[in-house]
Scaffold this motif. Structure first.
Motif, mmCIF file in Angstrom:
data_model
loop_
_atom_site.group_PDB
_atom_site.id
_atom_site.type_symbol
_atom_site.label_atom_id
_atom_site.label_comp_id
_atom_site.label_asym_id
_atom_site.label_seq_id
_atom_site.Cartn_x
_atom_site.Cartn_y
_atom_site.Cartn_z
ATOM 1 N N LEU A 1 0.624 -1.084 -0.295
ATOM 2 C CA LEU A 1 -0.092 -0.330 -0.142
ATOM 3 C C LEU A 1 0.459 1.397 0.471
ATOM 4 N N VAL A 2 2.126 1.073 0.583
ATOM 5 C CA VAL A 2 3.249 2.816 0.789
ATOM 6 C C VAL A 2 3.432 2.424 -0.831
ATOM 7 N N LYS A 3 3.686 1.389 -1.037
ATOM 8 C CA LYS A 3 4.968 1.434 -2.552
ATOM 9 C C LYS A 3 3.747 2.010 -3.001
ATOM 10 N N ALA A 4 2.759 1.668 -3.479
ATOM 11 C CA ALA A 4 1.561 1.545 -4.153
ATOM 12 C C ALA A 4 1.196 3.508 -4.350
ATOM 13 N N ALA A 5 0.898 4.433 -3.023
ATOM 14 C CA ALA A 5 0.388 5.797 -2.840
ATOM 15 C C ALA A 5 1.871 6.072 -3.322
ATOM 16 N N ASP A 6 3.190 5.986 -3.351
ATOM 17 C CA ASP A 6 4.653 6.669 -3.497
ATOM 18 C C ASP A 6 5.095 6.417 -4.771
ATOM 19 N N LEU A 7 4.889 5.632 -5.210
ATOM 20 C CA LEU A 7 5.337 5.002 -6.343
ATOM 21 C C LEU A 7 4.639 4.615 -7.327
ATOM 22 N N ASN A 8 4.137 3.607 -7.824
ATOM 23 C CA ASN A 8 2.609 2.990 -8.053
ATOM 24 C C ASN A 8 2.124 1.248 -7.484
ATOM 25 N N VAL A 9 1.080 0.744 -8.453
ATOM 26 C CA VAL A 9 0.624 -0.362 -7.969
ATOM 27 C C VAL A 9 1.260 -1.243 -8.631
ATOM 28 N N GLU A 10 2.254 -1.005 -9.386
ATOM 29 C CA GLU A 10 3.082 -2.156 -9.982
ATOM 30 C C GLU A 10 3.726 -2.143 -9.113
ATOM 31 N N ALA A 11 4.948 -1.590 -9.222
ATOM 32 C CA ALA A 11 5.831 -1.297 -7.236
ATOM 33 C C ALA A 11 5.685 -2.702 -6.348
ATOM 34 N N GLY A 12 4.608 -2.190 -5.549
ATOM 35 C CA GLY A 12 4.050 -2.743 -4.784
ATOM 36 C C GLY A 12 3.221 -4.118 -5.557
ATOM 37 N N TYR A 13 2.937 -5.122 -6.774
ATOM 38 C CA TYR A 13 2.498 -6.019 -6.306
ATOM 39 C C TYR A 13 3.225 -7.031 -5.735
ATOM 40 N N ALA A 14 4.078 -7.015 -6.018
ATOM 41 C CA ALA A 14 5.263 -8.371 -5.684
ATOM 42 C C ALA A 14 4.944 -8.581 -3.971
ATOM 43 N N ASP A 15 4.466 -7.475 -3.353
ATOM 44 C CA ASP A 15 4.610 -7.212 -1.641
ATOM 45 C C ASP A 15 3.074 -7.613 -1.136
ATOM 46 N N TYR A 16 1.776 -8.058 -2.583
ATOM 47 C CA TYR A 16 0.495 -7.703 -2.251
ATOM 48 C C TYR A 16 0.871 -9.301 -2.552
ATOM 49 N N VAL A 17 1.520 -9.821 -3.190
ATOM 50 C CA VAL A 17 1.420 -11.286 -3.340
ATOM 51 C C VAL A 17 2.068 -11.623 -1.992
ATOM 52 N N ARG A 18 3.032 -11.352 -1.780
ATOM 53 C CA ARG A 18 3.638 -11.910 -0.383
ATOM 54 C C ARG A 18 2.428 -11.764 0.862
ATOM 55 N N ASN A 19 1.909 -10.989 0.949
ATOM 56 C CA ASN A 19 0.778 -9.968 1.864
ATOM 57 C C ASN A 19 -0.081 -10.690 2.101
ATOM 58 N N ASN A 20 -0.757 -11.340 0.257
ATOM 59 C CA ASN A 20 -1.758 -12.853 0.684
ATOM 60 C C ASN A 20 -1.550 -13.989 1.085
ATOM 61 N N ASP A 21 0.007 -14.067 0.580
ATOM 62 C CA ASP A 21 0.180 -15.362 1.409
ATOM 63 C C ASP A 21 0.300 -15.637 2.626
ATOM 64 N N VAL A 22 0.729 -14.076 3.729
ATOM 65 C CA VAL A 22 0.688 -14.396 4.118
ATOM 66 C C VAL A 22 -0.890 -14.869 5.337
ATOM 67 N N LEU A 23 -1.599 -13.973 4.444
ATOM 68 C CA LEU A 23 -2.343 -14.374 4.716
ATOM 69 C C LEU A 23 -3.322 -15.519 5.440
ATOM 70 N N ILE A 24 -2.933 -16.490 4.884
ATOM 71 C CA ILE A 24 -3.466 -17.839 4.626
ATOM 72 C C ILE A 24 -2.827 -19.033 5.947
ATOM 73 N N ASN A 25 -3.740 -19.246 6.017
ATOM 74 C CA ASN A 25 -4.245 -19.898 7.595
ATOM 75 C C ASN A 25 -3.530 -18.887 9.043
#
Length: 326
Positions: free
Chosen positions: A174-198
Motif C-alpha cells: 500500500l505504501v509503494k502504491a501511494a509513493d510509486l505505483n501499483v506495479e511497484a507494490g505488486y510483489a509485496d501484495y502477493v507476499r501479503n496474500n501468502d501471509v494471510l494463509i491459515n
C-alpha cells in the motif's frame, strides 16, 4: 499532582501517521482480520458439521472448512449465477452463497426467505447490508486500501475470545502504491496474500480499524455506481452475463463475460489489470462446466474510487478496439 486517572501512554517522541477521524461503515458488526476467518467464526459458533458451497468460489474458503474437519460438498450455479439447489440442508449443515461482484443482492434476498442455515459471502458486496437472521461476512481489502480486515454479522449470540491482530508488516504494498505505483507494490501484495494463509481468527488490527474509519464511504460508493452504470450502458448488449442491476447496488467490479480468447491477457499487456475469479475453478471443474467458462472468460473491469469517467471511457475504447481485432 498528576491526574491518577490519566491512561498510561507515551507522550512526545516522533510524529506518527495521522488519519482523518471517522466511523466504520459497520460499527455494530464483529471486526475480524479476514473474511475466511469470519466464515470459521460462523462455523464454530453454529456447530455445523457439513457445508455446501459453490464450485465458483475462492479456494481460501476451504481453509477454515478443512481446519475444522467439516464435510463439504460443491454445488453448481446457472447462467445467472443463481444456485442450482439439488441438495437438502439439515439442522447440522449450512449453505454458503456468494453475492457475485455485488450484483446478486436480489438472489440473496430470495434465498434468505427459503434456505435453511444460509451463509452469505459479501466479500464482493461491501455495501450490501446484512439481512437480519442471516450470517453474513465482508472483506475490507477488496474495496479499500487496507492490508486486511473483515466484518461479520453473526446471528448466534455466542462470542469467541480473540486476541487482536497486527497489520504493521502487511502495509508495504500500500505504501509503494501511494509513493510509486501499483506495479511497484505488486510483489509485496502477493507476499501479503501468502501471509494471510491459515491465519488464526483475530480481532481487526488497530491500524486497519483506523484506516477503515478514515474512508469516505459515500463518495466511494457514488463513484463505483457511476462507473458501473457507464460501463453497463456501453457493454450490456454484448455482455453474455445477463444480470439484474439495481442503481442501489454498489458492485466491486464490472463483470463483462465475452467468450474471446486472450482478451484478458491483452488488457493486462496494456496495463489494465483484471483479476481472474477464481483460478482454482480450473482444477475443481472440467472445461465443459459453466463455472470453468466464467473463470476463463469473465473480464472483471475496475470501477473503483481511484478512477473517473475519463478512465472508464478509456476502458471502453480499449476493450472495443481489442474486440474488433479478435
Amino acid at each position: 499532582m498528576p491526574n491518577s486517572t490519566h491512561p498510561v501512554r507515551t507522550i512526545g517522541g516522533y510524529m506518527g501517521l495521522q488519519l482523518p477521524g471517522g466511523k466504520p461503515y459497520y460499527p455494530d458488526l464483529i471486526q475480524l482480520n479476514t473474511a475466511r476467518n469470519s466464515l470459521e467464526y460462523i462455523l464454530l459458533t453454529q456447530g455445523y458439521t457439513t457445508i455446501y458451497l459453490p464450485y465458483f468460489t475462492c479456494e481460501v474458503l476451504l481453509e477454515p472448512i478443512k481446519r475444522l474437519q467439516l464435510q463439504y460438498h460443491f454445488y453448481k450455479i446457472d447462467e445467472q449465477m443463481d444456485p442450482v439447489i439439488d441438495f437438502e440442508v439439515d439442522d447440522h449443515s449450512c449453505m454458503l452463497y456468494t453475492n457475485y461482484f455485488g450484483v446478486k443482492t436480489d438472489t440473496v434476498r430470495a434465498l434468505s426467505k427459503t434456505q435453511k442455515n444460509l451463509i452469505i459471502d459479501n466479500a464482493q458486496a461491501f455495501y450490501a447490508a446484512p439481512i437480519i437472521g442471516i450470517d453474513t461476512f465482508y472483506s475490507c481489502r477488496k474495496f479499500f486500501g487496507v492490508p486486511d480486515g473483515a466484518y461479520l454479522y453473526a446471528r448466534s449470540s455466542r462470542r469467541l475470545e480473540l486476541s487482536k491482530d497486527s497489520s504493521v508488516d502487511r502495509m508495504s504494498h500500500l505504501v509503494k502504491a501511494a509513493d510509486l505505483n501499483v506495479e511497484a507494490g505488486y510483489a509485496d501484495y502477493v507476499r501479503n496474500n501468502d501471509v494471510l494463509i491459515n491465519n488464526e481468527i483475530k480481532v481487526m488490527s488497530n491500524l486497519t480499524q483506523q484506516l477503515m474509519a478514515a474512508v469516505e464511504y459515500d463518495d466511494c460508493a457514488k463513484k463505483r455506481r457511476e462507473h458501473f452504470a457507464f460501463l453497463h450502458e456501453r457493454f450490456k448488449d454484448i455482455n453474455e452475463f445477463k444480470f439484474h442491476y439495481s442503481p442501489e447496488d454498489t458492485p466491486m467490479v464490472y463483470p463483462l463475460l465475452i467468450a474471446k480468447d486472450h482478451l484478458k491477457s491483452q488488457l493486462i499487456e496494456r496495463k489494465i489489470f483484471v483479476a481472474t475469479y477464481w483460478p482454482n475453478v480450473f482444477e475443481w471443474t472440467s472445461p465443459d462446466a459453466l463455472e470453468y467458462h466464467f473463470a476463463q472468460h469473465m473480464i472483471s473491469l475496475p470501477i473503483d474510487q481511484r478512477y473517473n469517467l475519463d478512465d472508464m471511457k478509456y476502458l471502453v475504447e480499449t476493450v472495443e478496439s481489442l474486440l474488433v481485432k479478435t
